[in-house]
Design an enzyme around this catalytic site. Structure first.
Site, PDB file in Angstrom:
ATOM      1  N   HIS A  81     -10.491 -13.930   7.427  1.00 26.64           N
ATOM      2  CA  HIS A  81     -10.686 -13.231   8.401  1.00 26.64           C
ATOM      3  C   HIS A  81     -11.602 -13.129   9.089  1.00 26.64           C
ATOM      4  O   HIS A  81     -11.080 -13.234  10.345  1.00 26.64           O
ATOM      5  CB  HIS A  81     -11.303 -11.304   7.496  1.00 26.64           C
ATOM      6  CG  HIS A  81      -9.937 -11.405   6.743  1.00 26.64           C
ATOM      7  ND1 HIS A  81     -10.563 -10.291   5.673  1.00 26.64           N
ATOM      8  CD2 HIS A  81      -8.979 -11.399   7.491  1.00 26.64           C
ATOM      9  CE1 HIS A  81      -9.028 -10.014   5.114  1.00 26.64           C
ATOM     10  NE2 HIS A  81      -7.982 -10.109   6.540  1.00 26.64           N
TER      11      HIS A  81
ATOM     12  N   ASP B  85      -1.993 -10.645  12.474  1.00 25.11           N
ATOM     13  CA  ASP B  85      -2.131 -10.914  10.889  1.00 25.11           C
ATOM     14  C   ASP B  85      -0.918 -10.453   9.873  1.00 25.11           C
ATOM     15  O   ASP B  85      -1.261  -9.374   9.502  1.00 25.11           O
ATOM     16  CB  ASP B  85      -3.410 -10.070  10.923  1.00 25.11           C
ATOM     17  CG  ASP B  85      -4.239 -10.200   9.187  1.00 25.11           C
ATOM     18  OD1 ASP B  85      -3.719 -11.046   8.400  1.00 25.11           O
ATOM     19  OD2 ASP B  85      -4.866  -9.348   8.779  1.00 25.11           O
TER      20      ASP B  85
HETATM   21  N1  SAM Z   1      -3.548 -11.955   5.855  1.00 24.25           N
HETATM   22  C1  SAM Z   1      -2.352 -11.463   5.144  1.00 24.25           C
HETATM   23  C2  SAM Z   1      -1.427 -13.139   4.769  1.00 24.25           C
HETATM   24  O1  SAM Z   1      -1.512 -14.180   6.231  1.00 24.25           O
HETATM   25  O2  SAM Z   1      -0.250 -13.339   3.700  1.00 24.25           O
HETATM   26  C3  SAM Z   1      -1.961 -10.552   6.020  1.00 24.25           C
HETATM   27  C4  SAM Z   1      -2.183  -9.520   5.384  1.00 24.25           C
HETATM   28  S1  SAM Z   1      -2.266  -7.543   5.913  1.00 24.25           S
HETATM   29  C5  SAM Z   1      -1.934  -6.697   5.006  1.00 24.25           C
HETATM   30  C6  SAM Z   1      -0.036  -7.750   6.270  1.00 24.25           C
HETATM   31  C7  SAM Z   1       0.737  -7.260   7.586  1.00 24.25           C
HETATM   32  O3  SAM Z   1       0.764  -6.675   8.046  1.00 24.25           O
HETATM   33  C8  SAM Z   1       0.912  -6.173   5.872  1.00 24.25           C
HETATM   34  O4  SAM Z   1       0.307  -4.591   5.498  1.00 24.25           O
HETATM   35  C9  SAM Z   1       2.737  -5.474   6.695  1.00 24.25           C
HETATM   36  O5  SAM Z   1       3.122  -3.843   6.514  1.00 24.25           O
HETATM   37  C10 SAM Z   1       2.563  -5.989   8.330  1.00 24.25           C
HETATM   38  N2  SAM Z   1       3.139  -5.382   9.092  1.00 24.25           N
HETATM   39  C11 SAM Z   1       4.498  -6.812   8.748  1.00 24.25           C
HETATM   40  N3  SAM Z   1       5.196  -6.566   9.669  1.00 24.25           N
HETATM   41  C12 SAM Z   1       4.877  -5.494  11.528  1.00 24.25           C
HETATM   42  C13 SAM Z   1       4.811  -5.309  12.024  1.00 24.25           C
HETATM   43  N4  SAM Z   1       6.650  -5.572  12.531  1.00 24.25           N
HETATM   44  N5  SAM Z   1       4.395  -4.250  12.693  1.00 24.25           N
HETATM   45  C14 SAM Z   1       2.863  -4.215  12.198  1.00 24.25           C
HETATM   46  N6  SAM Z   1       2.640  -4.484  11.133  1.00 24.25           N
HETATM   47  C15 SAM Z   1       3.351  -5.420  10.759  1.00 24.25           C
END
Ligand code: SAM
Length: 278
Positions: A63, A156
């Site tokens: 982060h 992220d």
């Molecule tokens: N730090 C983590 C990693 O590198 O594996 C990622 C953590 S964060 C929880 C990732 C988030 O991206 C998830 O909660 C997921 O729901 C979100 N996500 C995936 N595709 C997305 C999109 N098209 N738009 C917005 N959020 C999205």
């Protein structure tokens, strides 16, 4: 091995195992399988589709590096967008910057935010800051609709599967360029240099065609495949290697420092080879 262990299959031939104390929560959201578990070594851990997203024990590496590198590269970031990042860790780091007036979180899955608020307060604690707006939308659509809006955009995301696939495309990067202000910059997590070299090369080439400055930097993230992680940065004006450190804010961090910022762009030969390969 005694006790209950969770193993993430990180590649077809590599698993990372953590000893569990207990499962705190498990549900199927409209987008993914979500679990929060208590581990012996890293404390609480968020899993999406059985893939480790973040842990209380090692989240600060990731982060801090995904947030402070772009925010310190921009001399006066006032508006920031985070796509994904529903655990809140990137937002917590963004609001450490006194210049930030508004931080927008666009997360597709409201259940990730709800569970982070309930089970991961150390990570989600910034989400209630008055400067933060949370929108439950697809980040791909969001940037398609925005123009000249953000100083910094941070992606992220989960790995390039399911709803995150489009977040790794050249079309998305072109829309990010348009959504940025004329001197804006963008960073995305771009997976493991050990296991995702072709993806990293393709992204760097896409960014180099779209942004005047395209760079790759690296950081250790103990729970991610290979332990070494890549971040791809595209910038319209500011070079992350030419930060005026006298003007940068004093931040309380556990991993990030100005020296680590500079050093993160020093690529080992095996990573440079990935980028140079035809
Ligand atoms: N730090 C983590 C990693 O590198 O594996 C990622 C953590 S964060 C929880 C990732 C988030 O991206 C998830 O909660 C997921 O729901 C979100 N996500 C995936 N595709 C997305 C999109 N098209 N738009 C917005 N959020 C999205």
């Amino acid at each position: 091995m005694q006790g209950i262990w969770f193993s993430e299959l990180q590649t077809p031939g590599l698993a990372l195992s953590v000893k569990l104390k207990k499962t705190l929560h498990h549900e199927k959201t409209p987008y993914q399988d979500l679990a929060v578990v208590e581990t012996e070594s890293y404390g609480r851990m968020l899993l999406l589709d059985n893939i480790i997203q973040t842990t209380v024990g090692d989240e600060f590496f990731y982060h801090e590096m995904i947030a402070h590198v772009p925010l310190n590269t921009h001399p006066n970031p006032r508006t920031a967008l985070v796509i994904g990042g529903g655990d809140g860790g990137v937002i917590r780091e963004i609001i450490k910057h006194p210049s930030i007036e508004k931080a927008t979180l666009v997360e597709i899955d409201a259940r990730v935010v709800a569970n982070a608020r309930e089970y991961l307060p150390e990570i989600s604690c910034g989400l209630d800051d008055a400067r933060v707006e949370i929108r439950f939308e697809d980040g791909i659509e969001h940037v398609r609709q925005m123009e000249n809006t953000y100083d910094v955009i941070i992606v992220d995301s989960t790995d390039p599967i399911g709803p995150a696939v489009g977040l790794f495309s050249a079309e998305f990067y072109r829309n990010v360029y348009r959504a940025l202000k004329p001197d804006g910059l963008f960073v995305a997590q771009t997976e493991s240099p050990l296991f995702n070299g072709r993806l990293i090369r393709r992204i760097q080439r896409d960014l180099a065609e779209i942004f005047p400055i395209a760079r790759l930097y690296l950081a250790t993230v103990p729970t991610y495949p290979g332990g070494l992680w890549s971040f791809s940065l595209g910038s319209k004006e500011y070079d992350p290697l030419e930060v005026d450190w006298k003007k940068a804010p004093q931040l309380v961090t556990r991993f990030y420092t100005p020296a680590i910022h500079q050093g993160a762009f020093a690529l080992p030969p095996f990573v440079q080879e990935i980028l140079d390969k035809r």
